[in-house]
Design a protein around this motif. Sequence first.
Motif, short mmCIF file in Angstrom:
data_model
loop_
_atom_site.label_atom_id
_atom_site.label_comp_id
_atom_site.label_asym_id
_atom_site.label_seq_id
_atom_site.Cartn_x
_atom_site.Cartn_y
_atom_site.Cartn_z
N SER B 61 0.83 -1.21 0.00
CA SER B 61 0.00 0.00 0.00
C SER B 61 0.86 1.24 0.00
CB SER B 61 -0.91 0.02 1.23
OG SER B 61 -2.13 -0.60 0.96
N LEU B 64 2.53 1.47 -3.50
CA LEU B 64 1.59 1.81 -4.57
C LEU B 64 1.02 3.20 -4.43
CD1 LEU B 64 -0.27 -1.61 -4.94
CD2 LEU B 64 1.20 -0.53 -6.65
N TRP B 69 -1.76 3.80 -10.71
CA TRP B 69 -1.99 2.52 -11.37
C TRP B 69 -3.48 2.27 -11.41
CZ3 TRP B 69 -1.21 -3.04 -9.25
CH2 TRP B 69 -1.08 -3.93 -10.33
N GLY B 71 -4.52 -0.73 -12.25
CA GLY B 71 -4.64 -2.17 -12.09
C GLY B 71 -4.58 -2.93 -13.39
N ILE B 283 -11.56 0.11 -4.51
CA ILE B 283 -11.30 -1.26 -4.96
C ILE B 283 -12.55 -1.87 -5.55
CG2 ILE B 283 -10.14 -3.40 -4.33
CD1 ILE B 283 -9.83 -2.17 -1.55
N ILE B 290 -5.87 2.23 -7.97
CA ILE B 290 -5.08 1.57 -6.95
C ILE B 290 -4.20 2.55 -6.19
CG2 ILE B 290 -3.43 -0.29 -6.52
CD1 ILE B 290 -5.62 -1.58 -7.83
N SER B 294 -4.56 3.50 -2.30
CA SER B 294 -3.44 3.17 -1.41
C SER B 294 -3.00 4.40 -0.62
CB SER B 294 -2.27 2.62 -2.21
OG SER B 294 -2.67 1.46 -2.89
#
Lengths: 287, 322
Positions: B61, B64, B69, B71, B283, B290, B294
């Motif tokens: 976490s 990231l 990102w 994902g 999520i 992401i 995070s």
Amino acid sequence: MRFAVRPARVALHVFLVLTCLTTLAPLLWALYASLRTYDDTARNGYFSVAESLTFDNFTAAWTQADLPHYYLNTLLVTLPALVLVLLLSSMVAYGVSRYSFRFNVALLVLFTAGNLLPQQVIVTPLYRLYLLTPLPSWLSDSGVLLDSQLGLVLIHVAFQSGFCVFVLSNYMKTIPHELGEAARVDGAGVFRQYWQVILPLCRPALAALATLEFTWIYNDFLWALVLIQTGDKMPITSALQNLKGTFFVDNNLVAAGSLLVALPTLVVFFTLQRQFIGGLTLGSTKG
Amino acid sequence: MTALESPAKPAGTSAPSPTSRRGRRRRATALAPRDKLVLGLMLGVPSLLHLALVWVPALGSVGLSFSSWDGIGGFADIEWVGFRNYVDIFTRYPRFWPALQHNLIWLLFLLVVPTVAGLLLAVLLDRQLRFGRIYQSALYLPMVLSLALVGFIWQLIYQPEHGLLNNVLGTASTDPVNWLGDPDINLYAVLVAAGWRHTGYVMLLYLAGLKSVDPALKEAAALDGANAWQTFFRVTFPVLRPVNVVVLVVTVIEGLRAFDIVYVINKGRNGLELLSVLVTDNIIGESSRIGWGSALAVVLLLISLGFIVTYLFQVFREEERT
């Protein structure tokens, strides 16, 4: 003295009775609503004297919301997770509390701190990790760890072991070292000392933890919500959401469903109360 | 034996002297190779699982949070953006400040109301009292319910027209208060429900703590002419210090984790935003951001870290010294 009526005592009892009734009121209200028919409450409102009381809502919730199916889902996650978490954490606790090696305290701190992390800190990368971990189809029809009940079991075990290791290692430290030594002299290896000497002595702590962990794992909402995607595989607490969605207007049914979902934990609470309290105060680190 | 007593107390009744400590280490090194292997597996397998599923994601976490990102694609496609997520969250994300504020109100409420109520009830129950056990059981019964279930049950109380509260207040038919729908008050309505569940827990912790207070202390205070208040504040309460720390940590962790209850009520929107909800939305929500999620999680982590470290320090200080 014992039978003398003292005003202070009476006031105390009155206060405690009122507090208890206030505390129980939400549950009693749910019970009352669940025992009334929809027609009755639609005509007279919920705040009225019931025309009749019936268990129909419970049977309706049971069948319409497919509760047996979700109970089974929960059981398939809770039981393996419970057994595994107690087994694995007792092994770690045994290692850190009975032997000295370089990373003793560090390991214990790692486990204890891990359990204190907010789940949301873990959940995003965990989701990706689960998505990237392939599983054979007989273990998970999604082909990956995500959306599989095994994945749910694993995270429960990994996360809850932090708490169990902490509690069990404290408990094992109180067992005299001479016991292990005696077994060693008799030729028992490390595992045998753990399995036949230490573990049986930890029965009270294990019982307390089992009660508590059952409640926590059974009550899980977040892990299942994020890691299970097929509604059909949801455990019961998360599945209750469906009951509300489908029957939004029918409070009686929602009340009956809620009570049915609470039932296993209530049964555990009333039958194993002593262990439950014991568990809560054993660890005292758990949020 | 319990964390409430002295969690860091080493084995046995006497503190290990340097010699006995050395003796134990020698014993450990004297393990047969087979035993070493067995012990290694017993420690290694659970530790690996715990590391892989708890600590790797937690550190993940943090890592990231410096990326943008979505994902899609492998790790090679991750674009690193430094602190941009954090800057954006603090300056441009409209849901962030309300969520943070709600989290802090949540913490403050749980730290004051259930703690005071729980302590008061524990003190009242900590004596030979007829029906004492029944009172106790009733008071901590809500503990066994999940926060999600608490959300369901309290909705029966808070509903505008059909709920218990408006009917008792007599406002149901005339001018019903929308307890959970009104963004000005719904946070407090939910907090009452969350506090309802938490009070029993706090009470139980204090009860266990009070039982371990040496009665001789109270007797001595009484002999010195202290009244009940003085005895409590000058004698009992200071002895309860370890319990206070436990209650503080449990409450903070509980407060920061709070999620289920607002999620079942309205998915954590319209006045019930919490940091935990914002993370989860990133999520399982429509967008898969992401890096952004995070970064929010790391903010949550930083808030809790201070308390976690303080607590661990308190618990393990003695052990590390030996």
